[in-house]
Design a protein around this motif. Structure first.
Motif, short mmCIF file in Angstrom:
data_model
loop_
_atom_site.label_atom_id
_atom_site.label_comp_id
_atom_site.label_asym_id
_atom_site.label_seq_id
_atom_site.Cartn_x
_atom_site.Cartn_y
_atom_site.Cartn_z
N HIS A 1 61.69 36.27 0.73
CA HIS A 1 60.98 35.01 0.88
C HIS A 1 59.49 35.19 0.57
CE1 HIS A 1 58.89 31.74 3.09
NE2 HIS A 1 59.93 31.02 2.71
N VAL B 1 63.11 30.09 5.83
CA VAL B 1 64.38 30.78 5.59
C VAL B 1 65.47 30.07 6.39
CG1 VAL B 1 65.66 32.94 5.95
CG2 VAL B 1 63.31 33.02 5.11
N ALA C 1 65.46 39.30 4.08
CA ALA C 1 65.08 37.89 3.93
C ALA C 1 63.56 37.74 3.96
CB ALA C 1 65.71 37.07 5.06
N TYR C 2 62.91 38.49 4.84
CA TYR C 2 61.45 38.42 4.97
C TYR C 2 60.76 38.78 3.66
CZ TYR C 2 56.75 39.96 6.36
OH TYR C 2 55.39 40.16 6.43
N GLU D 1 64.04 31.66 -2.46
CA GLU D 1 64.67 30.77 -1.49
C GLU D 1 65.82 31.57 -0.87
OE1 GLU D 1 67.17 26.56 -1.57
OE2 GLU D 1 66.06 27.22 -3.35
N VAL D 2 65.91 31.61 0.46
CA VAL D 2 66.85 32.53 1.12
C VAL D 2 67.71 31.82 2.15
CG1 VAL D 2 67.10 34.68 2.42
CG2 VAL D 2 65.19 34.43 0.83
N ASP D 3 69.02 32.08 2.07
CA ASP D 3 69.97 31.67 3.10
C ASP D 3 70.58 32.93 3.71
OD1 ASP D 3 70.94 28.52 3.06
OD2 ASP D 3 70.02 29.16 1.18
N LEU E 1 60.91 33.78 10.49
CA LEU E 1 61.63 33.45 9.26
C LEU E 1 61.98 31.96 9.19
CD1 LEU E 1 64.05 36.52 8.95
CD2 LEU E 1 62.08 36.01 7.51
#
Length: 414
Positions: free
Chosen positions: A20, A212, A16-17, A25-27, A207
């Motif tokens: 992003h 995030v 995710a890091y 765009e991160v879930d 995050l």
């Protein structure tokens, strides 16, 4: 571009890091509450020295001997479980000299990349998680293990790693206030260590502050697809859509992968650890007790003792005999470290995701053009977190990865 990451352990969070950071765009969908996943109880070591996979010659024979000792460091619980039998057959097939030689360079490269990225992350994130470059000490007591470790020093040196054989006297000079009862040691200067609890909590905060979205207590129940593309993932009350998806569920990854019709052979390897407060801070260099397979790491004013690999189904039972095995091994190397057996409430346990060939799965799934898999890191998940996350982000961005990851292909058992 939007990515959905299934699994909020160190691998998922570093993925995710880097995603992003490169504009995604991160879930993150995490089935737990992020307070106690596998990396929280880790020994905290970043180990380019660990270039030999778990599936290696001698491990099968040694494992069989250990199965009859309730305090042994490695144990496979006998079972008619078909996943375990299949995993075991693959493990035996992989445990060859050729496999070890083929794996060494790739494991070295990804570990060195991760060590470099940890230092970059420390500067970028701006919080302290105790990253220290003191190396680690491999301590041994027997002539047989000394011979094995000297052979490993030669291999490490040939791989360009900084490793030094030490006499007991040389070892004592490094930490003069600690009594030692050893035949010798190897100091891997190429290794580092940290405090995993601070890393994980700080990473989550970093995050979420950056934007995030982390969805806790959110279990994925279905992965929807059309042809060779994932279209969405479902939980019990919501559907999530994205451009690309990542399965990084640790020991739960095989079940998640099955939702997409994929076979990702893994078995959970339960490990235990506990902390002992050490205000004097005599220990500054982490150690691995070679014969006992116990890791000892100074962190945050305490010392973490950890070990054992118990292959079997996920369960919440604490096997006190295995913990006693850790406790009883320590004074054999450190005579002044006489530890009480910790109370069960003070014992941490977690499940390391172990692939049958001892190598992680990192890369695109093969079956779906927008699905990647990152799991199977066994005992080096924390060590390889940043490198794995960066490699996944590079793959999603269709950029050339910094190292060759063919060795870690998720499709090697499809």
């Amino acid at each position: 571009m939007k990515a959905i990451i299934i699994g909020g352990g160190v691998i998922g969070l570093f993925s995710a890091y880097y995603l992003h950071k490169s504009g995604w765009e991160v879930d993150v969908l995490e089935q737990g509450d992020l307070n106690d996943n596998c990396s929280f109880g880790n020994a905290g070591m970043v180990t380019p020295s660990h270039f030999v996979p778990l599936a290696s010659p001698g491990m099968v024979e040694q494992g069989i001997r250990w199965m009859f000792n309730s305090k042994s460091p490695f144990y496979v619980k006998p079972s008619l479980n078909k996943e375990l039998i299949s995993w075991g057959l693959k493990f035996v097939k992989s445990a060859t000299k050729k496999h070890v030689e083929r794996s060494a360079g790739g494991l070295r490269d990804i570990s060195l990349l991760s060590r470099e990225l940890y230092h970059e992350f420390e500067k970028d994130a701006g919080f302290d998680f105790g990253l220290t470059d003191n190396g680690i000490l491999m301590l041994f007591k027997s002539a047989k293990v000394e011979e094995e470790e000297l052979h490993m020093v030669e291999k490490a040196t040939n791989l360009g790693l900084d490793a030094q054989h030490l006499t007991p006297a040389e070892c004592r000079k490094l930490q003069p206030d600690i009594e030692l009862d050893i035949l010798g040691a190897v100091h891997y200067h190429c290794d580092s260590h940290m405090y995993p609890n601070k890393l994980m909590k700080g990473l989550v905060k970093h995050l979420e502050t950056a934007g995030v979205r982390i969805h806790r207590n959110t279990e994925v129940t279905n992965i929807n697809h059309e042809g060779n593309k994932i279209t969405s993932v479902s939980t019990k009350d919501k559907e999530y859509k994205a451009d690309s998806y990542l399965i990084s569920g640790g020991s739960w990854s095989p079940g998640i992968a099955k939702l997409a019709g994929l076979n990702v052979p893994l078995m959970p390897g339960k490990g235990y650890s506990f902390m002992v407060h050490e205000p004097v801070k005599k220990m500054t260099i982490p150690s691995i007790l070679c014969e006992a397979r116990v890791a000892i790491t100074p962190m945050n004013g305490s010392i973490r003792f950890g070990g054992t690999m118990e292959i079997g189904k996920i369960n919440k039972q604490v096997n006190m005999n295995r913990v006693k095995g850790i406790v009883e091994s320590v004074p054999k190397y450190f005579p002044d470290f006489k530890l009480p057996v910790p109370e069960q409430k003070d014992i941490w346990f977690g499940f390391r995701p172990c692939s049958p060939d001892g190598l992680p799965y990192i890369g695109m799934s093969g079956k779906y053009k927008n699905l990647a898999i990152a799991t199977g890191h066994a005992m080096i998940g924390l060590a390889l977190g940043p490198a794995t996350g960066k490699l996944i982000a590079d793959g999603f961005n269709e950029e050339k990865t910094g190292i060759d990851i063919e060795l870690f292909s998720p499709g090697r058992y499809q």
